[in-house]
Design a protein around this motif. Structure first.
Motif, short mmCIF file in Angstrom:
data_model
loop_
_atom_site.label_atom_id
_atom_site.label_comp_id
_atom_site.label_asym_id
_atom_site.label_seq_id
_atom_site.Cartn_x
_atom_site.Cartn_y
_atom_site.Cartn_z
N ILE A 20 0.72 -1.30 -0.04
CA ILE A 20 0.32 0.10 -0.01
C ILE A 20 1.00 1.13 -0.08
O ILE A 20 0.65 2.09 -0.59
CB ILE A 20 -0.95 0.10 1.21
CG1 ILE A 20 -1.93 -1.16 1.06
CG2 ILE A 20 -1.67 1.45 1.41
CD1 ILE A 20 -2.85 -1.25 2.42
N ILE A 21 1.83 1.17 0.87
CA ILE A 21 2.63 2.57 0.94
C ILE A 21 3.70 2.95 -0.28
O ILE A 21 3.54 3.73 -0.77
CB ILE A 21 3.49 2.46 2.14
CG1 ILE A 21 2.90 2.49 3.52
CG2 ILE A 21 4.74 3.54 2.15
CD1 ILE A 21 3.39 2.46 4.81
N ASN A 22 4.22 1.66 -0.89
CA ASN A 22 4.78 1.82 -2.13
C ASN A 22 4.08 2.18 -3.52
O ASN A 22 4.56 2.89 -4.22
CB ASN A 22 5.59 0.50 -2.38
CG ASN A 22 6.97 0.42 -1.72
OD1 ASN A 22 7.68 1.26 -1.70
ND2 ASN A 22 7.15 -0.71 -0.79
N GLU A 130 9.40 4.83 3.44
CA GLU A 130 10.13 3.69 3.32
C GLU A 130 10.85 3.14 4.59
O GLU A 130 11.04 1.83 4.88
CB GLU A 130 11.55 3.67 2.25
CG GLU A 130 10.78 3.86 0.83
CD GLU A 130 10.12 2.69 0.23
OE1 GLU A 130 9.82 1.56 1.06
OE2 GLU A 130 9.74 2.83 -1.00
N THR A 131 11.59 4.28 5.11
CA THR A 131 12.38 3.71 6.57
C THR A 131 11.18 3.25 7.74
O THR A 131 11.50 2.36 8.51
CB THR A 131 12.93 4.94 7.18
OG1 THR A 131 13.78 5.37 6.14
CG2 THR A 131 13.67 4.75 8.41
N PHE A 132 9.77 3.77 7.45
CA PHE A 132 8.94 3.32 8.43
C PHE A 132 8.65 1.92 8.01
O PHE A 132 8.42 0.96 9.17
CB PHE A 132 7.74 4.41 8.39
CG PHE A 132 6.37 3.89 8.79
CD1 PHE A 132 6.20 3.74 10.42
CD2 PHE A 132 5.47 3.21 8.36
CE1 PHE A 132 5.03 3.12 11.00
CE2 PHE A 132 4.20 2.89 8.78
CZ PHE A 132 4.07 2.80 10.15
N PHE A 135 11.25 -0.51 9.19
CA PHE A 135 11.25 -0.78 10.79
C PHE A 135 10.15 -1.48 10.98
O PHE A 135 10.52 -2.60 11.94
CB PHE A 135 11.21 0.66 11.38
CG PHE A 135 11.18 0.61 13.04
CD1 PHE A 135 12.39 0.42 13.68
CD2 PHE A 135 9.98 0.71 13.78
CE1 PHE A 135 12.50 0.24 14.99
CE2 PHE A 135 10.14 0.58 15.00
CZ PHE A 135 11.22 0.38 15.70
N LYS A 136 8.78 -1.60 10.43
CA LYS A 136 7.98 -2.58 10.79
C LYS A 136 8.40 -3.84 10.35
O LYS A 136 7.98 -4.87 11.09
CB LYS A 136 6.61 -1.97 9.92
CG LYS A 136 6.24 -0.72 10.42
CD LYS A 136 5.49 -0.92 11.84
CE LYS A 136 4.18 -1.31 11.78
NZ LYS A 136 3.47 -1.66 13.01
N ALA A 137 8.94 -3.84 9.18
CA ALA A 137 9.37 -5.39 8.84
C ALA A 137 10.40 -5.90 9.71
O ALA A 137 10.37 -7.24 10.10
CB ALA A 137 10.21 -5.26 7.23
N MET A 138 11.35 -4.96 10.34
CA MET A 138 12.22 -5.30 11.39
C MET A 138 11.73 -5.91 12.55
O MET A 138 12.11 -7.03 12.97
CB MET A 138 13.50 -4.35 11.74
CG MET A 138 14.10 -4.02 10.51
SD MET A 138 15.09 -2.50 11.14
CE MET A 138 16.38 -2.51 9.94
N GLU A 175 13.78 -5.66 0.31
CA GLU A 175 13.32 -4.78 -0.58
C GLU A 175 13.06 -3.26 -0.33
O GLU A 175 13.66 -2.17 -0.76
CB GLU A 175 11.68 -5.06 -1.22
CG GLU A 175 11.88 -6.05 -2.15
CD GLU A 175 10.48 -6.46 -2.99
OE1 GLU A 175 10.76 -7.00 -3.88
OE2 GLU A 175 9.60 -5.95 -2.52
N ASP A 176 12.55 -3.05 1.07
CA ASP A 176 12.63 -1.90 1.89
C ASP A 176 13.91 -1.19 2.30
O ASP A 176 14.21 0.02 2.32
CB ASP A 176 11.60 -1.95 2.86
CG ASP A 176 9.93 -1.81 2.47
OD1 ASP A 176 9.85 -0.77 1.71
OD2 ASP A 176 9.35 -2.80 2.47
#
Length: 324
Positions: A20-22, A130-132, A135-138, A175-176
């Protein structure tokens, strides 16, 4: 239709959020590119568009892979997520090629692009988003492997444990990470190109971004090709082996195999017990071990064969093999 909606609810949330964000980011970057003609912005538009499509397919694949086994497919659909990811990386590969090609043309025939303020603003906002997502993926990586961390510790621990994450989450992470690095690189190139005559830097940044995208393609392809074939999970084999050997009635393990299919683990085990045990006692051991192994995260089925003790110790943990 109801079953599909139920499966979609179980899809990888990190992939859906990233998609969604991308999508939003790619639209913003695309509009900025139309107004400015900046090649670094073109590279970032292709990157975000590829990521959005890729991550959407990843979400769908991760959801459908959780479909219950059927009579025709008794082993379930766990490997479907690997197949979808193999197809998804083709999209990124095509976008990477176009990015490198456009960057090369700009290096050979550099032109000065306008809209400096627009480019920097859009790239800065996109990089923050993208950084957000990164961080969520982390945090999702750490959640999947049940590791606690907060603040800056999330960064270090997520990198250290990335290999243990689910395929979909690992793809979103990579990817992010590349998207965030690419955004910063594009900003640097735009700023230097604006204040100097080094307009080739925007094309060079585009080429580097494309190469980073290809790295993700290669890494994800290799990981998921192994998953489609049926990759053994050595870490889980060692863990389950230790769990089984801790049982006082198990004398040895003749063989253990843990096959990873998408996010699912299939365990096959052959153990040795005292030949004097009754069939009922051996069956109790089997039931007890099945219950313990099924309690491990990701395990969907267990097959246990029982043989009598032969007096020769066969089982060696992974750590013991590495020290020999």
């Amino acid at each position: 239709m109801g079953e599909i909606f139920q499966l979609l609810k179980r899809g990888n949330k990190s992939a859906l959020l990233a998609a969604i964000i991308n999508t939003v980011i790619s639209i913003i970057k695309g509009v900025a590119y139309m107004f400015t003609g900046n090649v670094a912005m073109f590279a970032e538009t292709m990157h975000s568009l590829g990521d959005a499509a890729n991550q959407f397919f990843v979400f769908i694949g991760s959801a459908l892979s959780k479909k219950a086994p059927t009579e025709k497919y008794p082993n379930g659909f766990g490997r479907l997520v690997n197949l979808v990811l193999l197809g998804a990386v083709l999209i990124v590969g095509i976008m990477a090629f176009e990015t490198i090609k456009e960057g090369y043309h700009h290096v050979v025939h550099p032109t000065e692009a306008g809209g400096f303020a627009i480019n920097v603003t859009v790239l800065a906002v996109a990089t923050l988003l993208e950084t957000f997502v990164l961080f969520k993926a982390m945090k999702e990586v750490l959640h999947e492997i049940e590791v606690e961390a907060s603040g800056f510790a999330v960064f270090g621990k997520s990198f250290a444990n990335l290999g243990r994450a689910k395929p979909a989450t690992k793809l979103v992470f990579m990817e992010d990470l590349v998207a965030t690095m690419g955004g910063l690189l594009a900003i640097i190139a735009v700023v230097i190109s604006h204040y100097t005559d080094l307009h080739q830097l925007e094309g060079l940044a585009s080429i580097i971004i494309g190469i980073m995208m290809l790295f993700v393609v290669g890494k994800v392809f290799l990981d998921n090709a192994a998953g489609v074939i049926g990759q053994a999970d050595e870490e889980m084999e060692n863990k389950i082996g230790a769990l089984v050997m801790a049982d006082p009635d198990v004398k040895d393990i003749q063989g253990i195999t843990v096959i990873k299919e998408g996010e699912d683990l299939h365990v096959e085990l052959e153990i040795e017990v005292d030949p004097k045990l009754t069939v009922a006692a051996a069956d109790d051991i089997k039931d007890r071990l099945e219950e313990k192994i099924m309690a491990e995260k990701g395990v969907v089925d267990v097959t246990i064969e029982i043989d009598e003790e032969d007096g020769v110790m066969t089982w060696k943990s992974k750590n013991e093999l590495e020290t020999e």
